[in-house]
Design an enzyme around this catalytic site. Structure first.
Site, PDB file in Angstrom:
ATOM      1  N   HIS A 160     -50.200   2.358 -73.124  1.00 38.30           N
ATOM      2  CA  HIS A 160     -50.533   3.643 -72.503  1.00 38.30           C
ATOM      3  C   HIS A 160     -52.042   3.747 -72.285  1.00 38.30           C
ATOM      4  CE1 HIS A 160     -46.701   5.333 -74.524  1.00 38.30           C
ATOM      5  NE2 HIS A 160     -46.503   5.401 -73.226  1.00 38.30           N
ATOM      6  N   CYS A 247     -49.448   9.863 -80.652  1.00 35.05           N
ATOM      7  CA  CYS A 247     -48.029   9.789 -80.252  1.00 35.05           C
ATOM      8  C   CYS A 247     -47.134  10.687 -81.070  1.00 35.05           C
ATOM      9  CB  CYS A 247     -47.480   8.385 -80.451  1.00 35.05           C
ATOM     10  SG  CYS A 247     -48.598   7.086 -80.116  1.00 35.05           S
TER      11      CYS A 247
END
Ligand code: CIR
Length: 252
Positions: A160, A247
């Site tokens: 990411h 996350c």
């Protein structure tokens, strides 16, 4: 200022989560303890934390950040890019709706929240294997009416965008060497985190405090060197699934 967070406990199924790491399977009992400690730190930093139960059939469901992008005015619920994770967002939507108006993005747009870095009035949206151009455009369209700007960003070959770039306050970002010279980031003070501490690029700013993963002394020293308060947290079992500090929560 963040006042709330949503987290989701892992389940024993987490051992089947997606990973590119070679660190072995997570220890579920230790992961639960680390999750509890993570939630306690958020509470200690003043957040009201909603802890959801894990969702059967979704081994990566504890990585709740990827299911939505939340700002002051709206929560944008996103179809995830990873096929085994598609559907995780369905049970997050009604929880977010308790706090924010919800905009739902549909396929073929895909976004994972780990690709979206909001700094003040700008969303930096990384294009990755998980987030596509359609997703970036749809997110941009959802937040533009509230005066936000958005920029599509190239991702280095990482999971990411926030694997590589994170904001730690005081106009400062932690960056990987491959993102250091990105034109769109040139106005930030940039602290380069070398590959030997790559995991620590994913630090989490909660109001005036930066949470730093345990075990990365060079990055910890650099973050402390900016004068910001720090908290160190061990999230070793989530690292085994490529999951970092950001996350594990949605913050707003
Ligand atoms: C995945 O590959 O989707 C999970 N194992 C890790 C997700 C990490 N999420 C994040 O960085 N925002």
């Amino acid at each position: 200022m963040f006042t709330r967070a949503i987290t989701r406990r892992p389940s024993e199924e987490m051992v089947n989560g997606i990973t590119s790491a070679s660190l072995g399977k997570p220890d579920f009992q230790l992961a639960l303890k680390q999750h509890e400690a993570y939630c306690q730190v958020l509470i200690h930093l003043g957040l009201d934390v909603t802890v959801l139960d894990s969702e059967p059939g979704f081994p990566d469901c504890c990585f709740v950040e990827d299911t939505a992008v939340v700002c002051e005015e709206v929560a944008v619920v996103t179809p995830l890019g990873a096929s085994s994770r598609q559907g995780e967002q369905e049970s997050i939507e009604p929880v977010l709706a308790l706090f924010k108006p919800v905009v739902r993005i549909s396929s073929p747009a895909h976004i994972e929240g780990g690709d979206v870095l909001q700094v003040e009035d700008t969303f930096y949206i990384g294009l990755s294997d998980r987030t596509n151009h359609e997703g970036a455009v749809a997110l941009g369209a959802a937040v533009e009416p509230f005066g936000y700007k958005w920029k599509e960003m190239a991702c280095c070959p990482s999971l990411h965008f926030k694997t590589d770039v994170n904001f730690i306050g005081n106009n400062t970002i932690l960056v990987s060497p491959c993102c250091e010279d990105m034109e769109e980031l040139a106005h930030f003070d940039r602290i380069v985190v070398e590959d030997d501490e790559a995991y620590a690029r994913n630090c989490l700013l909660i109001n005036d405090t930066v949470i730093v993963p345990d075990g990365f002394p060079q990055t910890l020293a650099k973050v402390r060197g900016t004068g910001v308060e720090t908290v160190v947290l061990d999230v070793s079992e989530y690292r085994k699934l490529d999951g970092g500090l950001t996350c594990l929560s949605l913050r707003f």
